[in-house]
Design a protein around this motif. Structure first.
Motif, PDB file in Angstrom:
ATOM      1  N   ALA A 127       0.722  -1.188  -0.317  1.00 17.02           N
ATOM      2  CA  ALA A 127       0.086  -0.101  -0.085  1.00 17.02           C
ATOM      3  C   ALA A 127       0.669   1.140  -0.068  1.00 17.02           C
ATOM      4  CB  ALA A 127      -1.126   0.014   1.315  1.00 17.02           C
ATOM      5  N   GLN A 128       1.913   1.231   0.731  1.00 13.75           N
ATOM      6  CA  GLN A 128       2.671   2.395   0.929  1.00 13.75           C
ATOM      7  C   GLN A 128       3.551   2.758  -0.731  1.00 13.75           C
ATOM      8  OE1 GLN A 128       5.378   1.294   4.232  1.00 13.75           O
ATOM      9  NE2 GLN A 128       4.183   2.460   5.522  1.00 13.75           N
ATOM     10  N   ALA A 129       3.653   1.505  -1.256  1.00 13.79           N
ATOM     11  CA  ALA A 129       4.040   1.579  -2.649  1.00 13.79           C
ATOM     12  C   ALA A 129       3.069   2.063  -3.862  1.00 13.79           C
ATOM     13  CB  ALA A 129       4.763   0.137  -2.957  1.00 13.79           C
ATOM     14  N   GLY A 130       2.013   2.168  -3.102  1.00  8.99           N
ATOM     15  CA  GLY A 130       1.067   2.735  -4.193  1.00  8.99           C
ATOM     16  C   GLY A 130      -0.223   1.778  -4.764  1.00  8.99           C
ATOM     17  N   LEU A 131       0.067   0.596  -4.064  1.00  4.95           N
ATOM     18  CA  LEU A 131      -0.737  -0.422  -4.825  1.00  4.95           C
ATOM     19  C   LEU A 131      -2.079  -0.561  -3.943  1.00  4.95           C
ATOM     20  CD1 LEU A 131       1.949  -1.369  -5.415  1.00  4.95           C
ATOM     21  CD2 LEU A 131       1.095  -3.868  -5.927  1.00  4.95           C
ATOM     22  N   ASP A 132      -3.083  -1.078  -4.774  1.00  6.43           N
ATOM     23  CA  ASP A 132      -4.370  -0.969  -4.097  1.00  6.43           C
ATOM     24  C   ASP A 132      -4.506  -2.394  -3.465  1.00  6.43           C
ATOM     25  OD1 ASP A 132      -7.142  -1.277  -3.580  1.00  6.43           O
ATOM     26  OD2 ASP A 132      -7.849  -0.873  -5.617  1.00  6.43           O
ATOM     27  N   VAL A 133      -4.554  -2.542  -2.153  1.00  3.46           N
ATOM     28  CA  VAL A 133      -4.618  -3.874  -1.371  1.00  3.46           C
ATOM     29  C   VAL A 133      -5.652  -3.910  -0.478  1.00  3.46           C
ATOM     30  CG1 VAL A 133      -2.977  -4.930   0.100  1.00  3.46           C
ATOM     31  CG2 VAL A 133      -1.931  -3.313  -1.062  1.00  3.46           C
ATOM     32  N   GLN A 134      -6.344  -5.498  -0.696  1.00  4.18           N
ATOM     33  CA  GLN A 134      -7.302  -5.447   0.018  1.00  4.18           C
ATOM     34  C   GLN A 134      -6.788  -6.743   1.028  1.00  4.18           C
ATOM     35  OE1 GLN A 134     -10.780  -7.092  -1.969  1.00  4.18           O
ATOM     36  NE2 GLN A 134     -11.922  -7.480   0.105  1.00  4.18           N
ATOM     37  N   LEU A 135      -7.301  -6.830   2.220  1.00  2.21           N
ATOM     38  CA  LEU A 135      -6.719  -7.820   3.319  1.00  2.21           C
ATOM     39  C   LEU A 135      -7.932  -8.344   4.068  1.00  2.21           C
ATOM     40  CD1 LEU A 135      -3.685  -8.020   5.560  1.00  2.21           C
ATOM     41  CD2 LEU A 135      -6.091  -8.577   6.655  1.00  2.21           C
ATOM     42  N   ILE A 136      -8.092  -9.788   4.048  1.00  2.00           N
ATOM     43  CA  ILE A 136      -9.215 -10.351   4.726  1.00  2.00           C
ATOM     44  C   ILE A 136      -8.451 -11.382   5.710  1.00  2.00           C
ATOM     45  CG2 ILE A 136     -11.064 -10.388   2.806  1.00  2.00           C
ATOM     46  CD1 ILE A 136     -10.370 -13.170   2.256  1.00  2.00           C
ATOM     47  N   GLU A 137      -9.194 -11.359   6.917  1.00  2.00           N
ATOM     48  CA  GLU A 137      -8.666 -12.309   8.042  1.00  2.00           C
ATOM     49  C   GLU A 137      -9.738 -12.911   8.791  1.00  2.00           C
ATOM     50  OE1 GLU A 137      -7.174 -13.883  11.292  1.00  2.00           O
ATOM     51  OE2 GLU A 137      -5.766 -13.183   9.916  1.00  2.00           O
ATOM     52  N   SER A 138      -9.527 -14.204   9.036  1.00  4.74           N
ATOM     53  CA  SER A 138     -10.494 -15.058   9.620  1.00  4.74           C
ATOM     54  C   SER A 138     -10.851 -14.646  11.046  1.00  4.74           C
ATOM     55  CB  SER A 138     -10.298 -16.624   9.559  1.00  4.74           C
ATOM     56  OG  SER A 138      -9.149 -16.724  10.243  1.00  4.74           O
ATOM     57  N   ALA A 139      -9.771 -14.246  11.655  1.00  2.37           N
ATOM     58  CA  ALA A 139      -9.999 -14.162  13.193  1.00  2.37           C
ATOM     59  C   ALA A 139     -10.545 -12.574  13.466  1.00  2.37           C
ATOM     60  CB  ALA A 139      -8.930 -14.353  13.964  1.00  2.37           C
ATOM     61  N   HIS A 140     -10.918 -12.380  14.569  1.00  2.00           N
ATOM     62  CA  HIS A 140     -11.071 -10.700  15.211  1.00  2.00           C
ATOM     63  C   HIS A 140     -10.032 -10.630  16.131  1.00  2.00           C
ATOM     64  CE1 HIS A 140     -15.016 -10.192  13.038  1.00  2.00           C
ATOM     65  NE2 HIS A 140     -15.420 -11.550  13.323  1.00  2.00           N
ATOM     66  N   PHE A 141      -9.235  -9.732  15.794  1.00  2.00           N
ATOM     67  CA  PHE A 141      -8.159  -9.248  16.749  1.00  2.00           C
ATOM     68  C   PHE A 141      -8.615  -8.316  18.012  1.00  2.00           C
ATOM     69  CE2 PHE A 141      -4.175  -9.740  13.733  1.00  2.00           C
ATOM     70  CZ  PHE A 141      -4.673 -10.920  13.154  1.00  2.00           C
ATOM     71  N   PRO A 142      -7.946  -8.564  19.046  1.00  2.00           N
ATOM     72  CA  PRO A 142      -6.934  -9.251  19.273  1.00  2.00           C
ATOM     73  C   PRO A 142      -7.174 -10.749  19.428  1.00  2.00           C
ATOM     74  CG  PRO A 142      -7.559  -8.236  21.395  1.00  2.00           C
ATOM     75  CD  PRO A 142      -8.316  -7.762  19.921  1.00  2.00           C
ATOM     76  N   ARG A 143      -6.080 -11.808  18.972  1.00  2.00           N
ATOM     77  CA  ARG A 143      -6.205 -13.175  19.561  1.00  2.00           C
ATOM     78  C   ARG A 143      -5.148 -13.494  19.588  1.00  2.00           C
ATOM     79  NH1 ARG A 143      -2.714 -13.015  16.225  1.00  2.00           N
ATOM     80  NH2 ARG A 143      -2.447 -13.768  13.905  1.00  2.00           N
ATOM     81  N   TYR A 144      -4.728 -14.750  20.568  1.00  2.00           N
ATOM     82  CA  TYR A 144      -3.768 -15.287  21.077  1.00  2.00           C
ATOM     83  C   TYR A 144      -2.973 -15.981  19.887  1.00  2.00           C
ATOM     84  CZ  TYR A 144      -0.385 -18.104  23.635  1.00  2.00           C
ATOM     85  OH  TYR A 144       0.927 -18.568  24.041  1.00  2.00           O
TER      86      TYR A 144
END
Length: 559
Positions: A111-128
């Motif tokens: 993203a800092q390099a200018g790309l269009d980035v989408q992130l998906i994560e299964s957990a809800h943070f915080p998690r151990y």
């Protein structure tokens, strides 16, 4: 000339997705040919969808090429899913699956390099999550994405080095004194949350509670990811050009799609650990350092945490753990027994309070046959994991994440082709794993002693002659490798890279001695060494972080 792909006619979304990605693939692989990328995409492919019975037919037409002027005839309403020409602009769309340290770091850097980035994560943070002790290489990577000061100010214990008591040998390593670099001992629930939030603040579109279930490929590239939300709702994500798999041990691509992840036969270990208050460190420990203490059938870690807590764990073979587990009614009782039978660890916990909640992990040492391919890269634990010894997990995660981000950023800017970028990523990441595998394996052999560990370390970074001449047997190379600093140095300075064959020889030699099996060949490193020019080709590029993250060509492209 055309290629055919039969697809259900009613599934227009997937059909369009395939053609869109095929166009993008041709555009990406055209980089380095000397042809303008936008024109190449238009000249190389014209997608025509027509009905044919109950199936859709995709024709990829290769018109005659005139690079002075390209004319594509179409209907009055051109297909909306064909994206406009991209003349090297930063508009590549990247999907990252997984929000742990590897996923969030890769996403932030891109993203800092200018790309269009989408992130998906299964957990809800915080998690151990386990993996609290970070190497100094982690600070170097996190400096690049601008999050180190946040971590410094947060209150994590600052780690300068550590102490190892291994059989009859004892030695101290102090990265802060040797290299001027500190790292941290972290609560991963808090550390991972900070990294994910940093990604969001840097423009990454982050969605939690979404699990990537399967990946669809077309023409050898990932084109869609089937997902489901916490509430069970299913949906498809298909608007991306490149996929980063950062799904950890779940291994969406390596374990579930390709099925090419292999366990390490000589590292079939079990880890059991818990948390204490009032425990101590060995007196010679550098500030905030880790203690590693061997036992006849395994080894212990002692890690200082914020708030006066101590993480204390024990690693042993699966057979030894199973035997001992049968003799104790609960994991807590077994764990307390294991702490008590070590005179050193028992002394460090004398008068301390065990906080309960023993944790156990097993079958965590593995490596995938490949770390990347057309349209995707696998980072962190999704590609490989070694062993808790030497705290390599987060180092490999962040190193692979930064390297993948640099490769994708340079691809997007047209500086390298996808083939060149992925070759560098595979080469750099697998070399890092190989080197650490060799060192961890010989430590489990025991009989070499610390001088044997140090001399092997010298060979693993190609420094045996200079170190012997200047200092005799020294721990300098050992400290550089376990700190992850040798990997970063080699990535940035191609002239310092030890020959890959030498790494492989050391890795296979270590496993052969360890398992005592004449037919054992160790992990499959042919992806690195199968090409006789792999070392020479790797010297064509280096990883750079200034003025922008990417790959820098240090020699002209090979014909």
């Amino acid at each position: 000339m055309y290629d055919r792909l039969s697809l259900p006619y009613e599934d227009g979304g997937r059909l369009c997705c395939f053609v869109r990605h095929r166009v993008r693939h041709i555009w990406r692989t055209s980089v380095g040919t000397g042809l303008p990328p936008g024109r190449t995409a238009c000249a190389c492919v014209l997608a025509v969808i027509c009905a044919s019975g109950n199936s859709g037919l995709v024709r990829l037409v290769e018109p005659r090429l005139d690079f002075r002027k390209v004319v594509v005839t179409s209907s009055a309403n051109p297909s909306p899913w064909l994206r406009p020409e991209r003349q090297g602009g930063n508009d590549m769309k990247v999907l990252v699956i997984g929000g742990g340290p590897a996923g969030s770091t890769a996403a932030t850097a891109m993203a800092q390099a200018g790309l269009d980035v989408q992130l998906i994560e299964s957990a809800h943070f915080p998690r151990y999550h386990v993996g609290e002790s970070l190497t100094p290489s982690c600070r170097v990577v996190l400096d690049v994405i601008g999050v180190s000061k946040i971590l410094d100010d947060y209150g994590f214990v600052k780690k300068n080095g550590g102490v190892i008591h291994w059989d009859d040998d004892q030695w101290t390593f102090d990265w802060h004194m040797q290299s001027g670099v500190q790292s941290w001992q972290v609560d991963r629930s808090e550390f991972d949350t900070l990294l994910l939030e940093h990604a969001r603040q840097n423009g990454v579109s982050v969605t939690t509670g979404v699990t990537g279930r399967s990946v669809q490929f077309a023409d050898g590239r990932p084109v869609a990811v089937e997902c489901f939300r916490d509430d069970g709702e299913s949906f498809t994500v298909d608007d991306f050009d490149f996929l980063i798999d950062a799904t950890g041990r779940n291994g969406l691509l390596s374990a579930r799609h390709f099925g090419n992840r292999e366990p390490l036969s000589n590292l079939r270990n079990v880890g059991v650990w818990g948390y204490w208050t009032g425990a101590r460190l060995l007196p010679e420990t550098p500030t905030g350092g880790i203690n590693i203490i061997s036992s006849p059938e395994g080894w212990y870690w002692v890690i200082p945490m914020a708030g006066g807590r101590m993480s204390i764990g024990y690693v042993t073979t699966k057979d030894a753990f199973a035997r001992d587990r049968r003799e104790h009614p609960s994991s807590d009782e077994l764990y307390r027994h294991l702490v008590a039978v070590s005179p050193t660890v028992a002394g460090l916990t004398a008068g301390a309070e065990f906080l309960g909640g023993t944790r156990v992990e097993t079958d965590y040492s593995y490596i995938a046959d490949q770390f990347c391919g057309p349209g995707y890269a696998i980072v962190g634990d999704a590609a490989c994991f070694l062993d808790p010894l030497l705290s390599t997990g987060v180092h490999l995660a962040l190193y692979s994440a930064l390297t993948a981000a640099a490769c994708v950023a340079s691809m997007d800017r047209g500086e390298v082709s996808e083939t060149e970028a992925l070759r560098f990523f595979e080469f750099a990441y697998r070399r890092a794993y190989m080197r650490l595998f060799a060192l961890v394996s010989i430590m489990y052999e025991r009989y070499l002693g610390k001088d044997g560990f140090f001399l092997t370390s010298d060979r693993l970074i190609g420094d045996e002659q200079s170190v012997k001449a200047e200092e005799g047997v020294s721990s300098r190379s050992f400290a550089e490798i376990i700190g992850g600093l040798s990997d970063l140095r080699e990535a940035a300075h191609s002239s310092t890279r030890v020959i890959t064959d030498q790494l492989r020889v050391e890795a296979v030699r270590a496993q052969m001695r360890s398992v005592r099996a004449p037919d054992s060949v160790g992990p499959d490193f042919t992806a690195v060494r199968g090409n006789p020019l792999s070392d020479a080709e790797s010297a064509d590029y280096r990883l750079v972080t200034s003025p922008q993250l990417g790959l820098e060509r240090v020699r002209e492209a090979r014909p």
